[in-house]
Structures are given as structure tokens and as C-alpha cells.
Design an enzyme around this catalytic site. Structure first.
Site, mmCIF file in Angstrom:
data_model
loop_
_atom_site.group_PDB
_atom_site.id
_atom_site.type_symbol
_atom_site.label_atom_id
_atom_site.label_comp_id
_atom_site.label_asym_id
_atom_site.label_seq_id
_atom_site.Cartn_x
_atom_site.Cartn_y
_atom_site.Cartn_z
ATOM 1 N N ARG A 1 52.365 3.879 92.500
ATOM 2 C CA ARG A 1 52.207 5.031 93.277
ATOM 3 C C ARG A 1 50.668 5.775 93.268
ATOM 4 O O ARG A 1 50.168 6.486 93.916
ATOM 5 C CB ARG A 1 52.981 6.264 92.809
ATOM 6 C CG ARG A 1 54.371 5.994 93.056
ATOM 7 C CD ARG A 1 55.200 7.130 92.737
ATOM 8 N NE ARG A 1 56.628 6.986 93.155
ATOM 9 C CZ ARG A 1 57.580 7.878 92.914
ATOM 10 N NH1 ARG A 1 57.488 8.886 92.110
ATOM 11 N NH2 ARG A 1 58.721 7.591 92.901
ATOM 12 N N LYS B 1 63.023 3.895 101.618
ATOM 13 C CA LYS B 1 62.647 2.711 100.630
ATOM 14 C C LYS B 1 63.732 2.138 99.992
ATOM 15 O O LYS B 1 64.156 1.127 99.850
ATOM 16 C CB LYS B 1 61.539 3.222 99.669
ATOM 17 C CG LYS B 1 60.177 3.414 100.427
ATOM 18 C CD LYS B 1 59.082 3.923 99.498
ATOM 19 C CE LYS B 1 59.476 4.925 98.320
ATOM 20 N NZ LYS B 1 59.478 6.205 98.998
ATOM 21 N N ARG C 1 55.811 16.399 96.651
ATOM 22 C CA ARG C 1 56.012 15.123 96.626
ATOM 23 C C ARG C 1 55.323 14.445 97.784
ATOM 24 O O ARG C 1 54.510 13.218 97.582
ATOM 25 C CB ARG C 1 57.494 14.615 96.458
ATOM 26 C CG ARG C 1 57.735 15.040 94.886
ATOM 27 C CD ARG C 1 58.998 14.304 94.678
ATOM 28 N NE ARG C 1 59.974 14.350 95.400
ATOM 29 C CZ ARG C 1 61.055 15.567 95.330
ATOM 30 N NH1 ARG C 1 61.018 16.168 94.538
ATOM 31 N NH2 ARG C 1 61.889 15.630 96.214
ATOM 32 N N ARG D 1 69.415 14.978 102.611
ATOM 33 C CA ARG D 1 69.896 14.205 101.445
ATOM 34 C C ARG D 1 70.216 15.138 100.381
ATOM 35 O O ARG D 1 71.266 15.035 99.458
ATOM 36 C CB ARG D 1 68.676 13.130 101.012
ATOM 37 C CG ARG D 1 69.104 12.528 99.660
ATOM 38 C CD ARG D 1 68.047 11.451 99.423
ATOM 39 N NE ARG D 1 66.860 12.202 98.841
ATOM 40 C CZ ARG D 1 65.858 11.540 98.364
ATOM 41 N NH1 ARG D 1 65.787 10.113 98.535
ATOM 42 N NH2 ARG D 1 64.892 11.925 97.702
ATOM 43 N N ARG E 1 71.081 17.029 95.101
ATOM 44 C CA ARG E 1 70.013 16.600 94.012
ATOM 45 C C ARG E 1 69.126 18.031 93.938
ATOM 46 O O ARG E 1 68.446 18.635 94.711
ATOM 47 C CB ARG E 1 68.951 15.540 94.623
ATOM 48 C CG ARG E 1 69.968 14.260 94.635
ATOM 49 C CD ARG E 1 69.370 13.023 95.274
ATOM 50 N NE ARG E 1 67.870 12.975 94.772
ATOM 51 C CZ ARG E 1 67.119 11.839 95.234
ATOM 52 N NH1 ARG E 1 67.819 10.812 95.690
ATOM 53 N NH2 ARG E 1 65.971 11.918 94.961
#
Length: 185
Positions: free
Chosen positions: A83, A8, A139, A122, A128
Site C-alpha cells: 500500500r 479487489k 481510506r 457494503r 462493518r
């Protein structure tokens, strides 16, 4: 729309450049606040570290403020919002208050195993903290439960395009543009 890891952010930036409008990512705003140590950032970090989403009240207020800025007058791309059903209602109210209508909703689709692999990579590359295996899985589950069903509502409105998010970035962009063109004309 689409699950985390579907591309996205990458595609929103490309579409924003193509159409000359800002891409508005709640995730980017949250990360900037976390890095800046703001109150919102601390709150967002608390939820993100557990793999939970930031509460609607915080997210909705942030989106409302952002959509009131001058640079969205010619249009905008929302990345990661709405969401859930309550956020759809809030977005409708925000847009109505601005005298703006929703032209198109794109859902990037992707296989769960591919998403898990992308997000794990990622996490390694970007360091992260919110991308632990448990947080990623949580998630994705939240997306399946709360966000994926929204696509039916947008399909009923005639504004939904579903696009495969797997493949070369340029190929996915091409599929997105092809899917959007009929909705934007």
C-alpha cells in the site's frame, strides 16, 4: 491494487480460482483477527475504526509469514498489499528471500463517487463498523496519497496492468484476464 471498493477482493478470489493459487488478503486476515479478539485484531480494530491503516511493521510481518507457507509455491495473488513505498521495498525483500519474482501488478480503477456508493452499500449489508462515511473517505484519501503513486514504479518495471473495475463482475474478470495474460506468459 486499487482503492477500497474497486472490487479487489472479489476479483482476487476469481483469479485465484482461475490460476489455482491462493488469494492473500490483508483485510481478511485483519478481520479474522478482530473477530477472534486476538492482540493483532485489537490493534487492527483500533486503527481501522479511525479510518487509518494498520502499521507497516504488523502488516509486513504478517505477509512475510504468509508467503513462507507451502501453498504459495505455485504462485499467489496479493490483495491490498503493498500500500505504500516502504511496503514495496519490504515485498521486494520478502520475494528476493524466497527466490521469487513479481510477475504482474494489476490496478483496478474506479470513480470515487462509485467507490463511496459501493462502500456505503457494503457497510449496510455487512454491518462493518470500519465502513463509516468518515473512515471510507479517509481510506480513499490515504490510497490517493500513498498507494496510487506506486503504480508508476510498477509501470516502469513493466509489470503493471490497469483495468477498469466498474461494470458486471464477469466483465471485469474478463478484462483482468486479458490484461494479465501478456504479463504472465
Amino acid at each position: 491494487m486499487g482503492p477500497q471498493g474497486a472490487g479487489k477482493g472479489t476479483q482476487a478470489a476469481r483469479l485465484a480460482e482461475r490460476y489455482g493459487v491462493p488469494a492473500i488478503s490483508t483485510g481478511d486476515i485483519f478481520r479474522a483477527n478482530i473477530k477472534g479478539g486476538t492482540e493483532l485484531g485489537r490493534l487492527a480494530q483500533e486503527y481501522s475504526a479511525k479510518g487509518d491503516l494498520v502499521p507497516d511493521s504488523v502488516t509486513n510481518a504478517m505477509v512475510r509469514d504468509r508467503l513462507a507457507e507451502a501453498d504459495v509455491a505455485r504462485g499467489f495473488i496479493l490483495d491490498g498489499y503493498p500500500r505504500n513505498a516502504a511496503q514495496v521495498v519490504e515485498l521486494d525483500a520478502i520475494l528476493d528471500g524466497l527466490g521469487v519474482s513479481l510477475d504482474a501488478v494489476v490496478e483496478l480503477t474506479a470513480d470515487r463517487d462509485e467507490l463511496l456508493a459501493r462502500l456505503s452499500k457494503r457497510a449496510e449489508l455487512e454491518g462493518r463498523e470500519d465502513d463509516t462515511a468518515e473512515a471510507i473517505a479517509r481510506r480513499l484519501d490515504i490510497y490517493d496519497e500513498q498507494t496510487a503513486p506506486l503504480t508508476a514504479a510498477y509501470a516502469e518495471r513493466g509489470v503493471l496492468a490497469q483495468v477498469d473495475g466498474i461494470g458486471a463482475i464477469d466483465d471485469v474478470t474478463g478484462r483482468l484476464v486479458a490484461a494479465l495474460e501478456p504479463l504472465l506468459s
